[in-house]
Design a protein around this motif. Structure first.
Motif, mmCIF file in Angstrom:
data_model
loop_
_atom_site.group_PDB
_atom_site.id
_atom_site.type_symbol
_atom_site.label_atom_id
_atom_site.label_comp_id
_atom_site.label_asym_id
_atom_site.label_seq_id
_atom_site.Cartn_x
_atom_site.Cartn_y
_atom_site.Cartn_z
ATOM 1 N N MET A 124 -4.540 -9.281 -20.575
ATOM 2 C CA MET A 124 -5.798 -9.879 -20.132
ATOM 3 C C MET A 124 -6.576 -10.454 -21.317
ATOM 4 N N VAL A 125 -6.655 -9.673 -22.398
ATOM 5 C CA VAL A 125 -7.372 -10.128 -23.590
ATOM 6 C C VAL A 125 -6.680 -11.352 -24.192
ATOM 7 N N ALA A 126 -5.348 -11.331 -24.228
ATOM 8 C CA ALA A 126 -4.594 -12.466 -24.775
ATOM 9 C C ALA A 126 -4.833 -13.733 -23.957
ATOM 10 N N ASN A 127 -5.094 -13.557 -22.659
ATOM 11 C CA ASN A 127 -5.314 -14.714 -21.786
ATOM 12 C C ASN A 127 -6.789 -15.071 -21.656
ATOM 13 N N ALA A 128 -7.633 -14.484 -22.500
ATOM 14 C CA ALA A 128 -9.077 -14.744 -22.436
ATOM 15 C C ALA A 128 -9.345 -16.241 -22.495
#
Length: 269
Positions: A61-65
């Motif tokens: 999720m963080v990587a796809n921010a």
């Protein structure tokens, strides 16, 4: 352009009485429908503590921010219970223009909201540590009663009372390992034979050197229960006796080289 959201849900442990993943997703979906947010993606971590950031879906999720306007969580403690992780990852989301929002906690969009949000972070971290203390105390209580506490030991199973009982199929290999080590057979030789006969580790891998080495050095097989500093002689059924255990510890493995002609030396032996 419609406002967008991704939902993040997390569940710490199947034994804890927390809102389930399905409940979290249901509440968050209702929030998005009410507030007119289009859901871009849903990320769910099962049975992983919020005290660590080593969560596959969280990291994805963080990587796809940047794929959404907000990250929506059921409550702030679902995002993180770590006293340091929460502000770090909130900042990373903010750098991509993404805001963290709680479906159940109304955080004012004002300077005072910063104080409230920090308070929620602190409460989540505090509650996590208190839960860890309570869990540890409960497990210590179990250890005093010689419960398994979820610790798997080859050669044993657990009964309905969570006590160790002998698994005769596995215990036969334990007794054989000690007997063969006392006979000076090498650990590698025993491991290869056990692997060929289908013995596997708790992770399902074929038996190897480490498994046999730990086996012949594990005093639990004499009936000595050990957990977190709690030690009770006779706290679990013995597979071997103390004499057998001590004999196995004093054995030095025989060399396996095919040709070992060392010759005669003065004072040898």
């Amino acid at each position: 352009m419609p406002k967008t959201a991704v939902i993040y849900a997390r569940f710490s442990c199947n034994k804890q009485r927390e809102a389930s993943i399905d409940d979290q997703l249901r509440i968050c979906r209702q929030w998005c429908q009410r507030e007119r947010y289009a859901i871009v993606a849903e990320y769910c971590d099962y049975a992983i503590s919020g005290r660590t950031d080593d969560r596959p879906e969280f990291q994805r999720m963080v990587a796809n921010a940047g794929e959404s306007d907000i990250v929506l969580v059921y409550m702030m403690d679902r995002f993180s219970r770590g006293e340091y992780d929460a502000p770090i990852y909130k900042r990373e989301l903010a750098q991509h223009g993404v805001k963290l929002v709680s479906a159940l906690e109304q955080i004012p969009d004002s300077p005072e909201g910063i104080i409230y949000e920090k308070l929620l972070e602190g409460l989540a971290a505090c509650e996590s540590k208190k839960t860890a203390i309570r869990t540890r105390r409960g497990m210590e209580g179990n250890a005093l009663k010689c419960k398994t506490n979820g610790v798997r030991v080859f050669g044993y199973a657990s009964n309905e009372a969570d006590e160790y009982v002998i698994n005769e199929d596995e215990a036969a290999f334990v007794r054989e390992a000690f007997k063969r080590r006392i006979a000076k057979e090498t650990t590698n030789s025993i491991a290869r034979d056990f692997a060929a006969r289908g013995v596997k580790t708790s992770q399902g891998n074929p038996c190897g050197y480490s498994m046999v080495e730990r086996m012949v050095k594990n005093r639990k097989y004499t009936g000595r229960y050990e957990w977190g500093g709690v030690v009770k002689e006779g706290g679990m059924p013995a597979i071997i006796d103390e004499v057998t255990f001590m004999e196995a510890q004093g054995i030095r493995a025989a060399k396996e080289r095919s040709a070992e002609s060392w010759g005669d030396f003065a004072l040898s032996g």
